[in-house]
Design a protein around this motif. Structure first.
Motif, PDB file in Angstrom:
ATOM      1  N   GLU A  79       0.833  -1.453   0.038  1.00  0.00           N
ATOM      2  CA  GLU A  79       0.095  -0.270   0.258  1.00  0.00           C
ATOM      3  C   GLU A  79       0.774   1.122   0.103  1.00  0.00           C
ATOM      4  OE1 GLU A  79      -4.296   1.551   2.162  1.00  0.00           O
ATOM      5  OE2 GLU A  79      -2.783  -0.032   3.292  1.00  0.00           O
ATOM      6  N   ILE A  80       1.910   1.563   0.519  1.00  0.00           N
ATOM      7  CA  ILE A  80       2.691   2.367   0.959  1.00  0.00           C
ATOM      8  C   ILE A  80       3.850   2.886  -0.870  1.00  0.00           C
ATOM      9  CG2 ILE A  80       4.877   2.753   1.513  1.00  0.00           C
ATOM     10  CD1 ILE A  80       4.898   1.935   4.243  1.00  0.00           C
ATOM     11  N   LEU A  81       3.800   1.570  -1.504  1.00  0.00           N
ATOM     12  CA  LEU A  81       4.013   1.422  -2.736  1.00  0.00           C
ATOM     13  C   LEU A  81       3.149   1.556  -3.650  1.00  0.00           C
ATOM     14  CD1 LEU A  81       6.511  -1.791  -2.326  1.00  0.00           C
ATOM     15  CD2 LEU A  81       7.193   0.823  -2.102  1.00  0.00           C
ATOM     16  N   ASN A  82       1.803   1.949  -3.657  1.00  0.00           N
ATOM     17  CA  ASN A  82       0.620   2.736  -4.170  1.00  0.00           C
ATOM     18  C   ASN A  82       0.336   1.337  -4.917  1.00  0.00           C
ATOM     19  OD1 ASN A  82       0.286   4.817  -2.914  1.00  0.00           O
ATOM     20  ND2 ASN A  82       2.122   6.152  -4.254  1.00  0.00           N
ATOM     21  N   TYR A  84      -1.630  -1.955  -5.472  1.00  0.00           N
ATOM     22  CA  TYR A  84      -2.987  -1.406  -4.151  1.00  0.00           C
ATOM     23  C   TYR A  84      -3.704  -2.726  -4.471  1.00  0.00           C
ATOM     24  CZ  TYR A  84      -2.777   3.568  -3.248  1.00  0.00           C
ATOM     25  OH  TYR A  84      -2.025   4.918  -2.935  1.00  0.00           O
ATOM     26  N   PHE A  85      -3.573  -3.139  -6.239  1.00  0.00           N
ATOM     27  CA  PHE A  85      -4.252  -4.671  -6.363  1.00  0.00           C
ATOM     28  C   PHE A  85      -3.538  -5.875  -5.088  1.00  0.00           C
ATOM     29  CE2 PHE A  85      -5.669  -2.865  -9.926  1.00  0.00           C
ATOM     30  CZ  PHE A  85      -6.679  -3.296 -10.017  1.00  0.00           C
ATOM     31  N   TYR A  86      -2.228  -5.665  -5.411  1.00  0.00           N
ATOM     32  CA  TYR A  86      -1.131  -6.872  -4.383  1.00  0.00           C
ATOM     33  C   TYR A  86      -1.759  -6.177  -2.952  1.00  0.00           C
ATOM     34  CZ  TYR A  86       2.446  -7.357  -8.199  1.00  0.00           C
ATOM     35  OH  TYR A  86       2.307  -8.189  -9.496  1.00  0.00           O
ATOM     36  N   ALA A  87      -1.584  -5.077  -2.377  1.00  0.00           N
ATOM     37  CA  ALA A  87      -2.055  -4.946  -1.098  1.00  0.00           C
ATOM     38  C   ALA A  87      -3.313  -5.654  -0.542  1.00  0.00           C
ATOM     39  CB  ALA A  87      -2.171  -3.347  -0.693  1.00  0.00           C
ATOM     40  N   LEU A  88      -4.338  -5.628  -1.394  1.00  0.00           N
ATOM     41  CA  LEU A  88      -5.230  -6.621  -1.602  1.00  0.00           C
ATOM     42  C   LEU A  88      -5.189  -7.940  -1.507  1.00  0.00           C
ATOM     43  CD1 LEU A  88      -7.985  -4.172  -3.593  1.00  0.00           C
ATOM     44  CD2 LEU A  88      -8.707  -5.151  -1.413  1.00  0.00           C
ATOM     45  N   TYR A  89      -4.467  -7.991  -2.080  1.00  0.00           N
ATOM     46  CA  TYR A  89      -4.461 -10.173  -2.242  1.00  0.00           C
ATOM     47  C   TYR A  89      -3.614 -10.154  -0.761  1.00  0.00           C
ATOM     48  CZ  TYR A  89      -2.132 -14.294  -2.278  1.00  0.00           C
ATOM     49  OH  TYR A  89      -2.032 -16.213  -2.871  1.00  0.00           O
ATOM     50  N   TYR A  90      -2.957  -9.272   0.266  1.00  0.00           N
ATOM     51  CA  TYR A  90      -2.297  -9.415   1.487  1.00  0.00           C
ATOM     52  C   TYR A  90      -2.881  -9.669   2.531  1.00  0.00           C
ATOM     53  CZ  TYR A  90       1.855 -11.244  -1.407  1.00  0.00           C
ATOM     54  OH  TYR A  90       2.669 -10.969  -2.547  1.00  0.00           O
ATOM     55  N   TYR A  91      -3.952  -8.186   2.086  1.00  0.00           N
ATOM     56  CA  TYR A  91      -4.723  -7.619   3.160  1.00  0.00           C
ATOM     57  C   TYR A  91      -5.895  -8.926   3.256  1.00  0.00           C
ATOM     58  CZ  TYR A  91      -2.948  -3.064   4.315  1.00  0.00           C
ATOM     59  OH  TYR A  91      -1.922  -2.000   4.213  1.00  0.00           O
ATOM     60  N   ARG A  92      -6.178  -9.328   2.159  1.00  0.00           N
ATOM     61  CA  ARG A  92      -7.584 -10.366   1.896  1.00  0.00           C
ATOM     62  C   ARG A  92      -7.018 -11.679   2.916  1.00  0.00           C
ATOM     63  NH1 ARG A  92      -8.273  -9.414  -3.184  1.00  0.00           N
ATOM     64  NH2 ARG A  92      -9.860  -7.633  -4.321  1.00  0.00           N
ATOM     65  N   GLU A 113     -11.455   2.166  -1.379  1.00  0.00           N
ATOM     66  CA  GLU A 113     -10.668   3.938  -1.976  1.00  0.00           C
ATOM     67  C   GLU A 113     -10.039   3.818  -2.595  1.00  0.00           C
ATOM     68  OE1 GLU A 113     -12.717   6.798   1.270  1.00  0.00           O
ATOM     69  OE2 GLU A 113     -12.358   5.229   2.168  1.00  0.00           O
ATOM     70  N   LYS A 114      -9.114   3.492  -2.535  1.00  0.00           N
ATOM     71  CA  LYS A 114      -7.761   4.214  -3.813  1.00  0.00           C
ATOM     72  C   LYS A 114      -8.095   3.635  -4.787  1.00  0.00           C
ATOM     73  CE  LYS A 114      -5.436   6.126  -0.500  1.00  0.00           C
ATOM     74  NZ  LYS A 114      -4.288   5.192   0.951  1.00  0.00           N
ATOM     75  N   LEU A 115      -8.904   2.325  -5.661  1.00  0.00           N
ATOM     76  CA  LEU A 115      -9.291   2.049  -6.657  1.00  0.00           C
ATOM     77  C   LEU A 115      -9.968   2.763  -7.063  1.00  0.00           C
ATOM     78  CD1 LEU A 115      -7.660  -1.212  -6.400  1.00  0.00           C
ATOM     79  CD2 LEU A 115      -6.404   0.416  -7.099  1.00  0.00           C
ATOM     80  N   ASP A 120     -17.420  -1.147  -3.374  1.00  0.00           N
ATOM     81  CA  ASP A 120     -16.518  -2.762  -2.199  1.00  0.00           C
ATOM     82  C   ASP A 120     -15.756  -2.362  -1.053  1.00  0.00           C
ATOM     83  OD1 ASP A 120     -16.445  -4.453  -4.040  1.00  0.00           O
ATOM     84  OD2 ASP A 120     -15.400  -4.207  -5.286  1.00  0.00           O
ATOM     85  N   ALA A 121     -15.890  -0.741  -0.895  1.00  0.00           N
ATOM     86  CA  ALA A 121     -15.511   0.140  -0.314  1.00  0.00           C
ATOM     87  C   ALA A 121     -15.949  -0.047   0.899  1.00  0.00           C
ATOM     88  CB  ALA A 121     -14.133   1.220  -0.591  1.00  0.00           C
ATOM     89  N   ILE A 122     -17.445   0.443   0.813  1.00  0.00           N
ATOM     90  CA  ILE A 122     -18.542   0.604   1.542  1.00  0.00           C
ATOM     91  C   ILE A 122     -18.915  -1.112   2.110  1.00  0.00           C
ATOM     92  CG2 ILE A 122     -20.923   0.716   1.908  1.00  0.00           C
ATOM     93  CD1 ILE A 122     -20.653   3.067  -0.344  1.00  0.00           C
ATOM     94  N   LYS A 123     -17.991  -2.104   0.654  1.00  0.00           N
ATOM     95  CA  LYS A 123     -18.983  -3.438   2.668  1.00  0.00           C
ATOM     96  C   LYS A 123     -17.239  -3.969   3.467  1.00  0.00           C
ATOM     97  CE  LYS A 123     -20.819  -5.093  -2.319  1.00  0.00           C
ATOM     98  NZ  LYS A 123     -20.925  -5.907  -3.737  1.00  0.00           N
ATOM     99  N   GLY A 124     -16.231  -3.747   2.414  1.00  0.00           N
ATOM    100  CA  GLY A 124     -15.149  -3.687   3.890  1.00  0.00           C
ATOM    101  C   GLY A 124     -15.346  -2.721   5.033  1.00  0.00           C
ATOM    102  N   TYR A 125     -15.266  -0.977   5.071  1.00  0.00           N
ATOM    103  CA  TYR A 125     -16.252  -0.681   5.934  1.00  0.00           C
ATOM    104  C   TYR A 125     -17.709  -1.303   7.214  1.00  0.00           C
ATOM    105  CZ  TYR A 125     -13.139   2.592   4.229  1.00  0.00           C
ATOM    106  OH  TYR A 125     -11.538   3.425   4.139  1.00  0.00           O
ATOM    107  N   GLU A 126     -18.410  -1.780   5.809  1.00  0.00           N
ATOM    108  CA  GLU A 126     -19.330  -2.169   6.941  1.00  0.00           C
ATOM    109  C   GLU A 126     -19.332  -2.982   7.755  1.00  0.00           C
ATOM    110  OE1 GLU A 126     -23.561  -0.606   3.999  1.00  0.00           O
ATOM    111  OE2 GLU A 126     -22.134  -2.958   3.597  1.00  0.00           O
ATOM    112  N   ARG A 127     -18.060  -4.403   7.618  1.00  0.00           N
ATOM    113  CA  ARG A 127     -17.755  -5.267   8.187  1.00  0.00           C
ATOM    114  C   ARG A 127     -16.350  -4.961   9.043  1.00  0.00           C
ATOM    115  NH1 ARG A 127     -17.108 -10.645   5.312  1.00  0.00           N
ATOM    116  NH2 ARG A 127     -16.230 -11.647   7.258  1.00  0.00           N
ATOM    117  N   ALA A 128     -15.602  -3.450   8.933  1.00  0.00           N
ATOM    118  CA  ALA A 128     -14.665  -3.443  10.208  1.00  0.00           C
ATOM    119  C   ALA A 128     -16.379  -3.164  10.859  1.00  0.00           C
ATOM    120  CB  ALA A 128     -14.303  -2.328   9.187  1.00  0.00           C
ATOM    121  N   ALA A 129     -17.440  -2.417  10.908  1.00  0.00           N
ATOM    122  CA  ALA A 129     -18.392  -1.881  11.440  1.00  0.00           C
ATOM    123  C   ALA A 129     -18.731  -2.555  13.112  1.00  0.00           C
ATOM    124  CB  ALA A 129     -18.820  -1.044  11.014  1.00  0.00           C
ATOM    125  N   GLN A 130     -18.951  -3.618  12.617  1.00  0.00           N
ATOM    126  CA  GLN A 130     -19.854  -4.902  12.866  1.00  0.00           C
ATOM    127  C   GLN A 130     -18.575  -5.390  13.959  1.00  0.00           C
ATOM    128  OE1 GLN A 130     -21.375  -7.787   9.757  1.00  0.00           O
ATOM    129  NE2 GLN A 130     -22.780  -5.862   8.729  1.00  0.00           N
TER     130      GLN A 130
END
Length: 225
Positions: A79-82, A84-92, A113-115, A120-130
């Motif tokens: 993510e620091i390297l911008n 984002y697709f690679y970052a998503l893979y590892y975060y998942r 969001e960056k992409l 999809d960002a909303i779905k992710g934040y909703e999971r976090a809020a739960q």
């Protein structure tokens, strides 16, 4: 183990090169020391040496692919390297191991969001809020996304929940995000002629040092006129 403890000590003192030195000593004694590889990755991130961080985290994953910290560290590095697709893979990967950790879902949502993949960002934040998002970081992100899409009912609900989380904060200690939420709520209440609710929100902003204080004072004058 002693080397890792000393490395952690230097890490806390922000002496990152010295911390790395002790983590390397730990690895000379035991190349399969998961903590040393992972912690060394963290130090390299602090030193802005992303290539070395990736190598350290990959070694940690090789030692134990069930430890979420190394996967999460790889996500942060890409993510620091911008990248984002690679970052998503590892975060998942990290989220599979820690499905109830709000941080994992917030990280995933931020990449979406960056992409510009807001749905999809909303779905992710909703999971976090739960999942134990105690400070309401996901709620705030959701409120802003909904607001940007003119989904005002959803934005109102998220801002209201966020404001309730910070309801015990003294007015003088309000953060910028709480002030943002209160002003949005007050504006919505005023528009719907719920003047008592609007004044409650605005009253909390009167001791706030930011520009929202002036907006609150002006809105209160309008309501009371």
């Amino acid at each position: 183990e002693t080397c890792c403890v000393v490395g952690n000590y230097y890490s806390l003192k922000a002496q990152h090169e010295r911390a790395v030195l002790y983590f390397r000593r730990a690895l000379r004694l035991d190349r399969t020391c998961l903590s040393a590889w992972t912690l060394m990755g963290h130090e390299y991130i602090e030193m802005k040496n992303t290539a070395a961080a990736i190598e350290a985290y990959r070694r940690a994953v090789d030692v134990n692919g069930r430890d979420y910290r190394a996967w999460y560290g790889l996500g942060q590095t890409y993510e620091i390297l911008n990248m984002y697709f690679y970052a998503l893979y590892y975060y998942r990967k990290a989220a599979v191991l820690r499905p109830r950790d709000a941080r994992m879902w917030i990280a995933i949502a931020q990449c979406y969001e960056k992409l510009n993949r807001d749905d999809d960002a909303i779905k992710g934040y909703e999971r976090a809020a739960q999942h134990d998002d105690q400070e309401g970081h996901a709620l705030l992100k959701l409120a802003r996304l909904h607001r940007g899409r003119a989904s005002h009912d959803e934005a109102f609900a998220c801002y209201a929940h966020y404001a309730r989380l910070h309801n015990d904060t003294d007015a003088a200690d309000l953060g910028d995000a709480t002030a943002e939420a209160l002003l949005y709520l007050a504006t919505a209440h005023k528009k719907s002629e719920r003047y008592d609710e609007a004044q409650q929100c605005l009253g909390r902003l009167l001791d706030y040092p930011g520009p929202e204080k002036l907006e609150a004072q002006a809105m209160l004058r309008e309501i009371r006129a």
